[in-house]
Design an enzyme around this catalytic site. Structure first.
Site, mmCIF file in Angstrom:
data_model
loop_
_atom_site.group_PDB
_atom_site.id
_atom_site.type_symbol
_atom_site.label_atom_id
_atom_site.label_comp_id
_atom_site.label_asym_id
_atom_site.label_seq_id
_atom_site.Cartn_x
_atom_site.Cartn_y
_atom_site.Cartn_z
ATOM 1 N N ASP A 7 18.745 -21.295 72.052
ATOM 2 C CA ASP A 7 19.208 -20.333 73.044
ATOM 3 C C ASP A 7 20.668 -20.021 72.702
ATOM 4 O OD1 ASP A 7 19.459 -18.950 75.626
ATOM 5 O OD2 ASP A 7 20.631 -20.713 76.203
ATOM 6 N N ASP A 9 23.481 -18.236 75.245
ATOM 7 C CA ASP A 9 24.416 -18.441 76.361
ATOM 8 C C ASP A 9 24.174 -19.782 77.035
ATOM 9 O OD1 ASP A 9 25.760 -15.872 76.253
ATOM 10 O OD2 ASP A 9 23.872 -15.004 76.945
#
Length: 225
Positions: A7, A9
């Site tokens: 991922d 953020d």
């Protein structure tokens, strides 16, 4: 061949301040009371339309908020004060993984292609990730589409794939795709949310993540999902 998906953020990049600021600007543009910081960060990982639907409900001005957020984020990003730093240890971990024979790296993020392109440009990562899945390419997390497409593009099986993320959406997506969900504790959601969503190992630093990944890359069956 092994595939390690990240991922962005809250996992690779500490973007919380600019995300919260852009949300507040978007809400203000529509005369709406902005959510609390905690609630703002709780939806990070979802695609923008889904995120604003959670925040204001399906009858809210979703399209307008999405466009206002994009414009605000772009404006804020021009100010060096709104830098999105990497979390400590990111660069070393990625460099180590790149040197591990038979391992491919990928991104699975709720960001847009444009947002990821900015990240790759800024950090010189164009040759780091073999596969990139964004909000423009697949349904929003926790739908498994991003991971399924990443595995299809790289030819890697679920048992040889790991998803590293900081949100319940990442863990749910990984579970739905049948891959190992590894949670990180430094992101935007509490550890309890990751555990509830089915996280396997949860790490507290990139040094700990390297330890987990080292074992996964050599003997994946020993890592508890």
């Amino acid at each position: 061949m092994k595939l390690v998906l990240f991922d962005v953020d809250g996992t690779l990049v500490d973007s919380q301040n600019i995300i919260v600021a852009a949300q507040r600007m978007a809400f203000a543009a529509h005369g709406l009371e902005p959510p609390s910081r905690e609630r703002s960060l709780s939806i990070v990982g979802l695609s923008l339309a889904e995120a604003f639907t959670v925040l204001v409900g399906p009858k809210g001005p979703i399209t307008g908020l999405v466009e206002a957020y994009k414009a605000s984020f772009h404006t804020l990003r021009q100010d060096p004060a709104n830098a999105e730093p990497l979390f400590p240890g990111v660069e070393g971990c990625l460099e180590w993984l790149r040197g591990h024979e038979g391992t491919r790296l990928g991104i699975a993020t709720g960001k847009s292609r444009r947002g990821v392109a900015h990240l790759l440009d800024r950090h010189g990562w164009h040759d780091v990730f073999s596969v990139i899945q964004t909000a423009d390419d697949a349904p929003s997390k926790p739908h498994p589409g991003m991971i399924l497409q990443a595995m299809s593009e790289t030819g890697v099986h679920p048992g040889d794939t790991v998803m590293v993320g900081d949100s319940s959406f990442d863990m749910g997506m990984a579970r739905a795709a049948g891959v190992l969900p590894v949670g990180v504790s430094w992101g935007f959601q509490p550890v309890a949310a990751l555990t509830e969503a089915g996280a396997g190992p949860i790490v507290n630093s990139y040094a700990e993540l390297e330890t987990v990944l080292r074992e996964f890359l050599t003997e994946p069956s020993k890592i508890s999902a």
